[in-house]
Design an enzyme around this catalytic site. Structure first.
Site, PDB file in Angstrom:
ATOM      1  N   GLU A 129      41.363  46.591  42.144  1.00  0.00           N
ATOM      2  CA  GLU A 129      41.424  45.149  43.180  1.00  0.00           C
ATOM      3  C   GLU A 129      40.085  44.438  43.453  1.00  0.00           C
ATOM      4  O   GLU A 129      39.515  45.169  43.378  1.00  0.00           O
ATOM      5  CB  GLU A 129      42.178  46.008  44.734  1.00  0.00           C
ATOM      6  CG  GLU A 129      42.485  44.837  45.866  1.00  0.00           C
ATOM      7  CD  GLU A 129      43.602  44.251  45.792  1.00  0.00           C
ATOM      8  OE1 GLU A 129      43.475  42.946  43.787  1.00  0.00           O
ATOM      9  OE2 GLU A 129      44.709  43.637  46.110  1.00  0.00           O
ATOM     10  N   ASP A 130      40.172  42.949  43.322  1.00  0.00           N
ATOM     11  CA  ASP A 130      39.120  41.996  43.419  1.00  0.00           C
ATOM     12  C   ASP A 130      38.877  42.403  44.771  1.00  0.00           C
ATOM     13  O   ASP A 130      38.104  42.769  44.895  1.00  0.00           O
ATOM     14  CB  ASP A 130      39.903  40.825  42.906  1.00  0.00           C
ATOM     15  CG  ASP A 130      40.544  40.601  43.304  1.00  0.00           C
ATOM     16  OD1 ASP A 130      41.389  40.298  44.203  1.00  0.00           O
ATOM     17  OD2 ASP A 130      41.181  39.314  43.374  1.00  0.00           O
ATOM     18  N   ASP A 141      40.927  43.243  51.738  1.00  0.00           N
ATOM     19  CA  ASP A 141      40.771  41.908  52.446  1.00  0.00           C
ATOM     20  C   ASP A 141      41.267  42.105  53.682  1.00  0.00           C
ATOM     21  O   ASP A 141      40.904  42.726  54.968  1.00  0.00           O
ATOM     22  CB  ASP A 141      41.228  39.874  52.365  1.00  0.00           C
ATOM     23  CG  ASP A 141      40.370  39.193  53.235  1.00  0.00           C
ATOM     24  OD1 ASP A 141      39.864  39.020  53.969  1.00  0.00           O
ATOM     25  OD2 ASP A 141      40.565  37.766  53.057  1.00  0.00           O
ATOM     26  N   PHE A 174      34.302  33.321  52.378  1.00  0.00           N
ATOM     27  CA  PHE A 174      34.539  32.492  51.522  1.00  0.00           C
ATOM     28  C   PHE A 174      34.090  32.613  50.545  1.00  0.00           C
ATOM     29  O   PHE A 174      33.916  32.329  50.092  1.00  0.00           O
ATOM     30  CB  PHE A 174      35.277  31.306  52.557  1.00  0.00           C
ATOM     31  CG  PHE A 174      37.223  31.126  51.305  1.00  0.00           C
ATOM     32  CD1 PHE A 174      36.887  30.851  49.773  1.00  0.00           C
ATOM     33  CD2 PHE A 174      37.515  31.625  52.040  1.00  0.00           C
ATOM     34  CE1 PHE A 174      38.264  29.978  49.226  1.00  0.00           C
ATOM     35  CE2 PHE A 174      39.644  31.733  50.745  1.00  0.00           C
ATOM     36  CZ  PHE A 174      39.350  30.846  49.613  1.00  0.00           C
ATOM     37  N   ARG A 205      37.993  30.683  39.082  1.00  0.00           N
ATOM     38  CA  ARG A 205      37.786  32.282  38.381  1.00  0.00           C
ATOM     39  C   ARG A 205      36.703  32.849  37.375  1.00  0.00           C
ATOM     40  O   ARG A 205      36.480  33.967  37.390  1.00  0.00           O
ATOM     41  CB  ARG A 205      38.972  32.483  38.371  1.00  0.00           C
ATOM     42  CG  ARG A 205      40.454  32.692  39.548  1.00  0.00           C
ATOM     43  CD  ARG A 205      41.552  33.138  38.373  1.00  0.00           C
ATOM     44  NE  ARG A 205      42.828  32.825  39.162  1.00  0.00           N
ATOM     45  CZ  ARG A 205      43.127  33.338  40.750  1.00  0.00           C
ATOM     46  NH1 ARG A 205      42.510  34.958  40.419  1.00  0.00           N
ATOM     47  NH2 ARG A 205      44.483  33.477  40.514  1.00  0.00           N
TER      48      ARG A 205
END
Length: 182
Positions: A98-99, A102, A151, A164
């Site tokens: 997973e990136d 959160d 963020f 990205r």
């Protein structure tokens, strides 16, 4: 695009070095087990490609596309499976790549879904862990970096499908996303 970045949080070199460390750990743990690495699209693509090259063992790969964000900066809490895996994971060792972890809402749904397919084991490897925003009790087994509640974009992470392709993880300037809500 670069002008929208407040500052670089994680450099290319820091990311590369940490992936090498994670790759070594995963190689040791899964050698001879032929694991399945499942990437959660789209943000994971860059991390996924680098991670699997850092794990030189027999393995399989697959992808899922699961979303809870839509076009905003906050999770909607509504989970949408857009693409399912195609590999049978019953009795297999599975590692979700997973990136970013959160809120954990999307990942907790994904874990329950994959556990219903009866894998031998299921672990999570995330590039970024942002525990300050957690709304679910999901914990990663392998963490690249724990970051504060900022963020971030780059290295696969996006805001409205932009940023990205930045080779680092950067903090997005608020004006880059606040004006998009108007």
């Amino acid at each position: 695009m670069q002008n929208d970045i407040e500052r670089i949080l994680l450099t290319e070199e820091e990311i590369r070095d940490r992936i090498a460390e994670l790759g070594q750990k995963l190689t040791e743990e899964y050698k001879g087990k032929n694991p399945v690495f499942i990437g959660i699209l789209k943000g994971v693509v860059v991390f996924f490609a680098d991670m699997i090259r850092a794990i030189p063992i027999e393995s399989q790969i697959d992808f899922m596309c699961v979303s809870s964000y839509g076009n905003g900066t906050e999770s909607t809490g509504i989970i949408n499976v857009k693409k399912d895996i195609s590999v049978d994971i019953a009795g297999r060792h599975v590692v979700i790549l997973e990136d970013i972890l959160d809120t954990g809402l999307t990942l907790s749904h994904t874990i329950r879904y994959l556990q219903s397919k009866k894998p031998a084991s299921l672990k999570i490897c995330t590039l970024l862990d942002k525990p300050a925003r957690r709304k679910s009790e999901v914990q990663a087994d392998y963490i690249g970096f724990t970051i504060p509640d900022l963020f971030v974009v780059g290295y696969g992470l996006d805001f409205q499908e932009r940023y990205r392709n930045l080779p680092y993880v950067g903090i997005l300037k608020p004006q880059a996303y606040l004006h998009s809500k108007e």
